[in-house]
Structure formats: C-alpha cells, structure tokens
Design an enzyme around this catalytic site. Structure first.
Site: not given
Ligand code: SF4
Length: 381
Positions: A56, A151, A288, A350
């Site tokens: 995202h 997710e 999120s 992200s």
């Molecule tokens: S490490 Fe990053 S991509 Fe993996 S679950 Fe956590 S926030 Fe999501």
C-alpha cells in the site's frame, strides 16, 4: 529486535525532529519489492501482472507500473483486468499480502505458475500456519482484521479451508459476536449481521463452542489484545472455566501480529513520551499499519498523515488525510509559532525512507539558521 524505543533527536536548531526508533520498510515489503523488480529484469518481453497493489504505497506501485507491470485488481478485489486475458506465458506476481486459495487455483488452472513469483510475506504465512494448527485441534477461527483488506481475505480463505471461520473488524463486532456465544442473540440474526464475513455453512450455535483468534498482521496491538482477552473472558464465563483449563475452549494464538507492526507501534509509544508539538506520519493512505500509527499519535498530539513531502504546501498549510472520514483535508497553521518547533516523524511499513527524508528536508527549508546535514551527521559520528 530493539529494546530501546526512545526516538532519535535530530536537532536542527529552530527545528527539532524526533525520529521514531523503528519506522518504514519491513522485511516483507523489501522482499516483495526485490522479487518484483527482479522478475521484471529477468523476463524481458513477457507480460507481468500483479494480482493487486504490491504494497500500500502509491510511489512504489507507480514505479512498478512504469516498468510495465500491470495490476489485475484494485485493493478491494475489484477486477481491473479480466482473468480471461491471461495466458500460460504470462507472469502473475502474488503481492506481500498473499492471496486467496481460489485465486491461486484459478491461475494454476490457466497454466500460470504462482510459486516462483509469490511474494507473500512469511509473517502472513505464519498466521495461516497458526490457523491451520488450531483448526486441526477443532477450534473455529476468528480473524481480527479489515474484512475487505487483501491480507484478511487471503487469511480468511486459508483459514476457512481448514475450519469454520469468521472475521471481526473491531471490538464492537467482537461484542456482537460474543452474544452468539452467550445465546443472547439467535442464529437467524447472524447471517445478516456478519454477511460476507463467515465461511460456508457456519453455524453460530455450534461453531463458537471452541475458538481461537488470529489477526491481520498490521492491526493495532492494543486492539488485538483487547479482542482476544474479551473473547477469552466470554468463554471462561459461559463454560465456567478457569485460566488452567480455558484452552479447552479458547486457543492461545497470541503472536500473530508481525514484528514490524509491533516495533513500529512500540516506537511510536516511546516517541510520544517526548515533549513534541505535533506528529507527522508518512505512508500510503490505504495502508492499515500506517493508519494505526496515526491513531496512536492522535491520542496525544495534533497529527498529520501525509503520503509525501508534496503534501506540505507551505509553512502555513498542509494537505493531510483524515482516515476516519477517508478524505484529504487542508489544514492551516499546523506548525506552532514557537522555537524550536518539535516534530515527531514516523512512517508505515510500506513507506520508502526517501519519503521521510523528503519530509524532513521540506520542513527544514522553512527555517533559517538550520544546521546543515554535514554538521548534523558529524554529531552522530
Ligand atoms: S513484515 Fe511487513 S509485509 Fe510482512 S506482515 Fe509485517 S507489515 Fe506485512
């Protein structure tokens, strides 16, 4: 795995930046981006699709699109490119959030191999594995997550392949769900109230007798804890259990938030103990984990959620996203008229670090007598 969550102070003179101890790109996002760009490099001339947004973050997604990658769905599962257009020669990358078993099968049926170009984060897979483990012990799986998030849809698909499953989006829905456990609500109401959030043939009268809770990995840690604790207590009271035998009805699944979510949130809590004037959170508006960092900051400070430094219009005005109303708004006089101005800065999992740097530089440009970056770096040497 840092233990000290006090922020780093960048003292620029009239501007003081408190930078979160842990922010920005997580392992899963870096891994997904690396695989995606490697796929582009290694497959000249091939059509490359992404099932949905890679992560995202608009800048990262735009970068991929500029390299010819096409997105098949938007964030909410709306089809942008039909599956009928795909051939076995195409490459389809599965994003970091993972995907549903149904979509994976659809691609495999078309002759498209999904294994090699699967960027599903191992921390998301850990949640799937955990649901499988508790499913094998005959627990129903309650997924705390945003029902439409990629997710959560993927986790729901994997969980419901193994056990009855239902998604709760927040504490309010958890309280309502618990009324089916206690018998305060009748099964007839369930299908309407949890429409689109439960697995086929879910029977609230019998499928809520043994439960376990897993999470979308990016939820607010305190919410996740409160929801699990609440349901556990409901089971204890309903079945007259004690902490010693509660696992007869309630599976222990404590650790299904990912490390990055936890550390970013803990770093924000550490940062909020400083005497800052305002907070700026950088990240994609549909992210999120970023919105939860905003939520934490908002409890204490005026908080501005921005996607890049371009949103800082001037020393007087900032365009920022109100994630409660889902609208970008223009705020005036966001910087207090004092010296030094103390600003907390963090970013979501992200968000590329370059965007945070851009924000700091933009704020620094508004003040005179700012300490230059070379001198600042020397202080850390
Ligand atoms: S490490 Fe990053 S991509 Fe993996 S679950 Fe956590 S926030 Fe999501």
């Amino acid at each position: 795995m840092k233990k000290d969550f006090t922020p780093t102070l960048l003292d620029l003179g009239p501007l003081q930046i408190y930078l979160a101890r842990h922010f920005g790109f997580c392992y899963g996002v870096e891994n997904a981006i690396e695989i995606a760009f490697r796929t582009v490099d290694e497959n000249p001339g091939k059509r490359i699709f992404l099932l949905s947004e890679m992560i995202h973050n608009p800048q990262v997604n735009a970068d991929l699109q500029s390299h010819g990658v096409q997105f098949m769905q938007d964030n909410y599962g709306k089809q942008l490119i039909s599956f009928d257009e795909l051939t076995a020669d195409d490459i389809v990358i599965i994003p970091a959030f993972g995907t549903t078993l149904e979509l994976e099968k659809k691609l495999n049926d078309l002759g498209i191999q999904t294994e090699k170009y699967n960027t599903t984060c191992p921390f998301v897979e850990k949640v799937w594995n955990r649901s499988e483990q508790i499913a094998k012990k005959n627990y129903t799986i309650i997924i705390h997550g945003k029902p439409k998030h990629e997710e959560t849809r993927a986790t729901f698909s994997h969980a419901s392949a193994n056990a009855p499953s239902v998604v709760v989006k927040d504490m309010q829905q958890t309280i309502e769900l618990s009324k089916y456990i206690t018998g305060e609500k009748s099964s007839e109401q369930f299908s309407e109230e949890f429409k689109g959030q439960y697995s086929e043939n879910f029977d609230p009268a019998k499928d809520l007798e043994r439960i376990g809770v897993v999470n979308q990995t990016t939820m607010l840690a305190s919410d996740t804890q409160a929801i699990a604790d609440y349901l556990k207590q409901v089971m204890i009271e309903k079945y007259k259990l004690t902490t010693a035998n509660v696992d007869e009805r309630f599976a222990d699944t404590r650790d299904t938030l990912c490390y990055a979510t936890l550390e970013n949130q803990q770093a924000v809590s550490g940062m909020l103990e400083s005497d800052a004037d305002l907070a700026i959170v950088v990240g994609g508006y549909n992210s999120s984990n970023t919105s939860h960092l905003v939520e934490l900051c908002e409890e204490k400070l005026p908080t501005y959620f921005i996607s890049s430094e371009e949103k800082i219009i001037s020393v007087k005005e900032i365009l920022n996203y109100n994630f409660h109303t889902k609208k970008e708004i223009l705020t005036s006089d966001y910087l207090p008229n004092k010296k030094p101005v103390k600003v907390l800065i963090t970013s979501g999992a992200s968000c590329p670090d370059a965007l945070v740097e851009g924000v700091i530089k933009k704020l620094a440009a508004f003040s005179s007598n700012i300490i230059n970056s070379e001198d600042l770096i020397k202080r850390f040497e």
